[in-house]
Scaffold this active site. Structure first.
Site, PDB file in Angstrom:
ATOM      1  N   CYS A 131      49.561 -12.578  57.528  1.00  0.00           N
ATOM      2  CA  CYS A 131      50.017 -12.684  56.141  1.00  0.00           C
ATOM      3  C   CYS A 131      50.882 -11.465  55.851  1.00  0.00           C
ATOM      4  O   CYS A 131      50.433 -10.325  55.970  1.00  0.00           O
ATOM      5  CB  CYS A 131      48.823 -12.727  55.188  1.00  0.00           C
ATOM      6  SG  CYS A 131      49.303 -12.448  53.471  1.00  0.00           S
ATOM      7  N   ASP A 178      64.100 -14.563  61.797  1.00  0.00           N
ATOM      8  CA  ASP A 178      63.360 -15.480  62.650  1.00  0.00           C
ATOM      9  C   ASP A 178      64.333 -16.581  63.048  1.00  0.00           C
ATOM     10  O   ASP A 178      64.987 -17.174  62.188  1.00  0.00           O
ATOM     11  CB  ASP A 178      62.170 -16.060  61.858  1.00  0.00           C
ATOM     12  CG  ASP A 178      61.314 -16.986  62.706  1.00  0.00           C
ATOM     13  OD1 ASP A 178      61.005 -16.611  63.851  1.00  0.00           O
ATOM     14  OD2 ASP A 178      60.964 -18.073  62.218  1.00  0.00           O
ATOM     15  N   ASP A 196      58.308 -19.827  58.098  1.00  0.00           N
ATOM     16  CA  ASP A 196      59.384 -19.086  58.748  1.00  0.00           C
ATOM     17  C   ASP A 196      59.767 -17.817  57.994  1.00  0.00           C
ATOM     18  O   ASP A 196      60.054 -16.781  58.595  1.00  0.00           O
ATOM     19  CB  ASP A 196      60.613 -19.986  58.924  1.00  0.00           C
ATOM     20  CG  ASP A 196      60.308 -21.178  59.811  1.00  0.00           C
ATOM     21  OD1 ASP A 196      59.488 -21.021  60.742  1.00  0.00           O
ATOM     22  OD2 ASP A 196      60.872 -22.263  59.566  1.00  0.00           O
ATOM     23  N   CYS A 220      44.492 -12.998  50.135  1.00  0.00           N
ATOM     24  CA  CYS A 220      45.212 -12.573  48.924  1.00  0.00           C
ATOM     25  C   CYS A 220      45.824 -13.763  48.173  1.00  0.00           C
ATOM     26  O   CYS A 220      46.458 -13.605  47.144  1.00  0.00           O
ATOM     27  CB  CYS A 220      46.282 -11.541  49.263  1.00  0.00           C
ATOM     28  SG  CYS A 220      47.704 -12.247  50.123  1.00  0.00           S
ATOM     29  N   CYS A 225      49.346  -9.177  52.735  1.00  0.00           N
ATOM     30  CA  CYS A 225      48.190  -8.285  52.823  1.00  0.00           C
ATOM     31  C   CYS A 225      47.843  -7.886  54.248  1.00  0.00           C
ATOM     32  O   CYS A 225      46.986  -7.035  54.475  1.00  0.00           O
ATOM     33  CB  CYS A 225      46.971  -8.937  52.159  1.00  0.00           C
ATOM     34  SG  CYS A 225      46.304 -10.310  53.132  1.00  0.00           S
ATOM     35  N   CYS A 239      47.342 -17.751  52.159  1.00  0.00           N
ATOM     36  CA  CYS A 239      46.475 -16.731  52.750  1.00  0.00           C
ATOM     37  C   CYS A 239      45.097 -16.803  52.079  1.00  0.00           C
ATOM     38  O   CYS A 239      44.998 -16.757  50.851  1.00  0.00           O
ATOM     39  CB  CYS A 239      47.092 -15.358  52.560  1.00  0.00           C
ATOM     40  SG  CYS A 239      45.974 -14.023  53.026  1.00  0.00           S
ATOM     41  N   GLU A 248      63.461 -11.218  66.986  1.00  0.00           N
ATOM     42  CA  GLU A 248      62.541 -11.469  68.104  1.00  0.00           C
ATOM     43  C   GLU A 248      63.262 -11.379  69.440  1.00  0.00           C
ATOM     44  O   GLU A 248      64.429 -11.724  69.536  1.00  0.00           O
ATOM     45  CB  GLU A 248      62.021 -12.912  68.034  1.00  0.00           C
ATOM     46  CG  GLU A 248      61.140 -13.243  66.902  1.00  0.00           C
ATOM     47  CD  GLU A 248      61.093 -14.749  66.757  1.00  0.00           C
ATOM     48  OE1 GLU A 248      60.070 -15.347  67.097  1.00  0.00           O
ATOM     49  OE2 GLU A 248      62.105 -15.337  66.328  1.00  0.00           O
TER      50      GLU A 248
END
Ligand SMILES: [Zn+2]
Length: 377
Positions: free
Chosen positions: A330, A183, A359, A352, A333, A349, A277
């Site tokens: 997430c 990222d 990041d 979970c 999960c 999250c 990306e």
């Protein structure tokens, strides 16, 4: 695989060599502009352009007429003409605007010469160049393979650089069976899916602040000269400051380039699949102008370095769509938690209960999405 590798070094021409450089740059520019004018005239009269061969055939005559053209590297002049004809080809294919006259005032002055019969070669910490002889250079690495051409450049800071293009045979790197997601960020340059954050920020901010300060000083001096009716070319303090800013900017960019080279090489050596990306989105989020321009240049240069190195060394780059919501999912999960504003750096999250660094979580999602794309390709 045979690939073209570019090498850039700083060179230290002696006074006499500097004069010869200036002459060669001047003659290259003259030839470019001379044939550009002819080309334009012919086009106006006949609706057709000239050809490289037609111009090239006129060169000996031109040299007889203007004997100073004979004092410089003849291949440089030839290359300048070739550049012009290539520029016109691109123009006629509608890839470019029409070539324009080269100006003496352009901040970067350069000429290119080609390898023929060993006229360009490396000898210890010196480079042999046509008409210049041996020029000392800052040798930071070995040039591998067959030298194709060399471009000599004089930057606005007054420093000289040489870019050497060499054809070399590269072998694929050993496979590591490892994949990674990246990222790209502003605070940290890159955040990797293994949790590592690559930070170049502290250095850059310090340099950027300095650069900004010096740029402000430069515009104050420009204003001062204007108020006193002095032409900027004659404003000594302004010119001095201008060189200072150019040197500083050059330093920032060089250090960035080094950093990006090392980081991209590291990643290519350690991973077989690199997921990243697609860049276009990022630009919209930034505002801070100078930081933005440097970051933009760095990101695109980083991705292009990764891309060609992957090709050279048999690795894979996967680009993830800019619409992929890497910061909303997430990574543990798969729960889709919706949009998060930029100031949320960490979150838990609700399904979970994994606690995420924004990041790192994004880079993990980028990796998962990349691997999914590779598997379904
Ligand atoms: Zn979860």
């Amino acid at each position: 695989m045979l690939v073209n590798k570019a090498y850039k070094f700083r060179i230290y021409p002696m006074k006499e060599q500097e004069r010869q450089n200036a002459k060669t740059i001047g003659c290259s520019r003259f030839v470019f502009n001379h044939f550009l004018a002819k080309w334009n005239d012919t086009y106006q009269e006949t609706g057709k352009g000239l050809t490289y061969n037609a111009c090239s055939a006129q060169l000996p005559h031109l040299k007889e007429e203007l004997s100073w053209l004979k004092e410089v590297d003849s291949i440089a002049i030839q290359s300048s003409l070739k550049n012009l004809s290539d520029a016109f080809s691109r123009f006629f294919k509608q890839q470019n605007k029409a070539p324009r006259f080269k100006s003496k005032k352009h901040p970067v002055q350069s000429y290119t010469t080609k390898q023929t019969n060993g006229n360009i070669s490396m000898e210890g910490n010196q480079i042999k160049l046509p008409k210049l002889g041996l020029v000392r250079f800052a040798k930071s690495r070995e040039v591998e393979g067959r030298i194709l051409n060399a471009t000599i450049r004089r930057n606005p800071s007054g420093k000289y650089f040489i870019s050497i293009l060499a054809e070399t045979d590269v072998q694929p790197l050993e496979k590591t069976e490892s994949a990674i997601g990246i990222d790209l960020g502003m605070t940290d340059f890159a955040i990797l899916s293994d949790g590592q954050k690559v930070d170049n920020h502290r250095f850059t901010t310090k340099m950027e602040k300095k650069l900004k300060r010096e740029q402000k000083k430069l515009s104050r001096r420009a204003q001062h000269a204007k108020n006193n009716g002095i032409d900027l070319l004659d404003a000594k303090n302004y010119q001095k400051q201008k060189r200072k800013v150019a040197r500083l900017y050059e330093k920032v960019m060089n250090q960035r380039a080094d950093f990006l080279s090392k980081l991209s090489t590291d990643l290519i050596q350690n991973h077989d699949v690199i997921c990243i990306e697609d860049l276009n989105t990022k630009g919209m989020l930034r505002n801070h102008k100078l930081a933005k321009s440097i970051a933009d240049v760095s990101w695109s240069s980083f991705v292009s370095k990764l891309t060609y190195k992957a090709e050279w060394y048999g690795k894979t780059i996967v680009k993830i769509s800019k619409w992929f919501p890497s910061s909303q999912i997430c990574s543990a999960c798969g729960y889709h938690d919706g949009k998060k504003s930029l100031e949320i750096r960490e979150w838990t999250c609700p399904v979970c209960h994994t606690h995420h660094d924004r990041d790192v979580n994004a880079s993990k999602n980028i990796l998962a999405e990349g691997l999914r794309m590779v598997a379904s390709a």
